[in-house]
Scaffold this active site. Structure first.
Site, short mmCIF file in Angstrom:
data_model
loop_
_atom_site.label_atom_id
_atom_site.label_comp_id
_atom_site.label_asym_id
_atom_site.label_seq_id
_atom_site.Cartn_x
_atom_site.Cartn_y
_atom_site.Cartn_z
N GLU A 240 0.76 -1.52 0.21
CA GLU A 240 -0.02 0.24 -0.32
C GLU A 240 0.87 1.56 -0.07
OE1 GLU A 240 -2.71 1.24 -0.21
OE2 GLU A 240 -4.95 0.38 0.20
N ASP A 241 0.74 2.33 0.11
CA ASP A 241 1.11 3.35 -0.60
C ASP A 241 1.12 4.29 1.19
OD1 ASP A 241 -1.75 3.78 -0.32
OD2 ASP A 241 -1.28 5.28 -2.22
N ASP B 11 -4.13 5.33 6.35
CA ASP B 11 -5.20 6.84 7.15
C ASP B 11 -5.73 6.02 7.85
OD1 ASP B 11 -5.29 9.62 7.31
OD2 ASP B 11 -6.85 9.45 5.28
N PHE C 90 -1.95 15.29 4.36
CA PHE C 90 -2.19 15.85 3.36
C PHE C 90 -1.37 15.40 2.07
CE2 PHE C 90 -3.26 14.78 -1.00
CZ PHE C 90 -4.40 14.10 -0.79
N ARG D 293 1.78 12.52 -8.90
CA ARG D 293 2.08 11.23 -8.81
C ARG D 293 3.28 10.47 -8.60
NH1 ARG D 293 -2.92 8.16 -7.29
NH2 ARG D 293 -4.65 8.12 -8.34
P1 IMP Z 1 -7.98 5.19 5.09
O1 IMP Z 1 -8.62 3.86 4.15
O2 IMP Z 1 -8.01 6.28 5.23
O3 IMP Z 1 -6.11 4.01 5.44
O4 IMP Z 1 -7.19 5.58 3.09
C1 IMP Z 1 -6.16 5.10 2.80
C2 IMP Z 1 -6.33 5.49 0.91
O5 IMP Z 1 -6.94 7.17 0.74
C3 IMP Z 1 -4.99 5.19 0.72
O6 IMP Z 1 -4.58 4.13 -0.83
C4 IMP Z 1 -4.91 7.03 -0.35
O7 IMP Z 1 -5.65 6.46 -2.10
C5 IMP Z 1 -5.90 7.45 0.29
N1 IMP Z 1 -5.00 8.34 1.17
C6 IMP Z 1 -4.70 8.74 1.99
N2 IMP Z 1 -3.96 9.94 2.63
C7 IMP Z 1 -3.70 10.35 1.49
C8 IMP Z 1 -2.61 11.49 1.11
O8 IMP Z 1 -1.91 12.50 2.05
N3 IMP Z 1 -2.75 11.80 0.00
C9 IMP Z 1 -3.20 10.76 -0.92
N4 IMP Z 1 -3.56 9.66 -0.91
C10 IMP Z 1 -3.80 9.49 0.64
MG MG Z 2 -3.78 3.91 -2.16
#
Ligand code: IMP
Ligand code: MG
Length: 182
Positions: free
Chosen positions: A100-101, A104, A153, A166
């Site tokens: 995963e990137d 959050d 963010f 990206r």
């Molecule tokens: P989660 O369900 O909140 O853990 O969401 C994770 C997803 O939200 C990631 O795979 C990203 O696609 C997006 N995301 C969360 N934070 C960021 C950020 O700081 N920049 C860009 N995308 C983000």
């Molecule tokens: Mg993602």
């Protein structure tokens, strides 16, 4: 527009810092999976750049597959993740590492893990480049993580804002005027 003209507020992680950490993560994972082999499952599009560098820094052979899940906005509103593109190959009996990137609030990863566990992989672990721990909805610890970052963010190295930025080689915050245009 040139890459140098991106409306960056602050570089949070430099290209050098990222490259160094990705290499050390890959060495750790290579040693942990040396016996069993590894099947990398990446979540597109955010994990694309990380996966490209990480997989090439592995010293063990790896197979790759990809998933696409519903967008961040949708994730937030429903608390549930929709699979837009599923894996090409079964994962039963394979040693799967989900790449995963960023994690959050953790909703995306938890939902993916639940779905993938039902397919009976031999093992299932998570490797994320970024970990925004403060935002977690429920406790969740990735097995491998590149960097813990504060709740801001960020874009670059695969992460986008409305599909842009990206391809920046570093990770940065954007100037706040950027958001005011939308
Ligand atoms: P989660 O369900 O909140 O853990 O969401 C994770 C997803 O939200 C990631 O795979 C990203 O696609 C997006 N995301 C969360 N934070 C960021 C950020 O700081 N920049 C860009 N995308 C983000
Ligand atoms: Mg993602």
């Amino acid at each position: 527009m040139k890459v140098e003209e991106a409306p960056i507020q602050e570089i949070v992680l430099s290209e050098e810092a990222i490259q160094q950490r990705v290499r050390s993560l890959a060495l750790q994972v290579s040693s942990d999976y040396a016996e069993n082999g590894i099947h990398l499952v990446a979540v597109l599009k955010g994990a694309l750049v990380f996966l490209a560098d990480f997989s090439r820094a592995l010293t063990i052979q790896a197979t790759l597959d990809f998933m696409v899940v519903s967008s961040y906005q949708e994730t937030r509103s429903t608390g549930e993740v929709r699979i837009l593109k599923d894996l090409d190959y079964p994962i039963a009996d394979r040693h799967v590492l989900l790449v995963e990137d960023v994690i959050d609030n953790g909703v995306t990863i938890q939902s993916l893990l639940t779905t993938l566990k039902l397919r009976k992989p031999a093992s299932l672990k998570v490797c994320t480049l970024l970990d925004k721990r403060e935002k977690r909805a429920a406790p969740f610890q990735p097995d491998y993580n590149g960097f813990v970052i504060s709740n801001q963010f960020v874009v670059g190295y695969g992460l986008d804002y409305n599909e842009r930025y990206r391809n920046l080689p570093y990770i940065a915050t954007l100037r706040k005027e950027v958001y005011e245009h939308f």
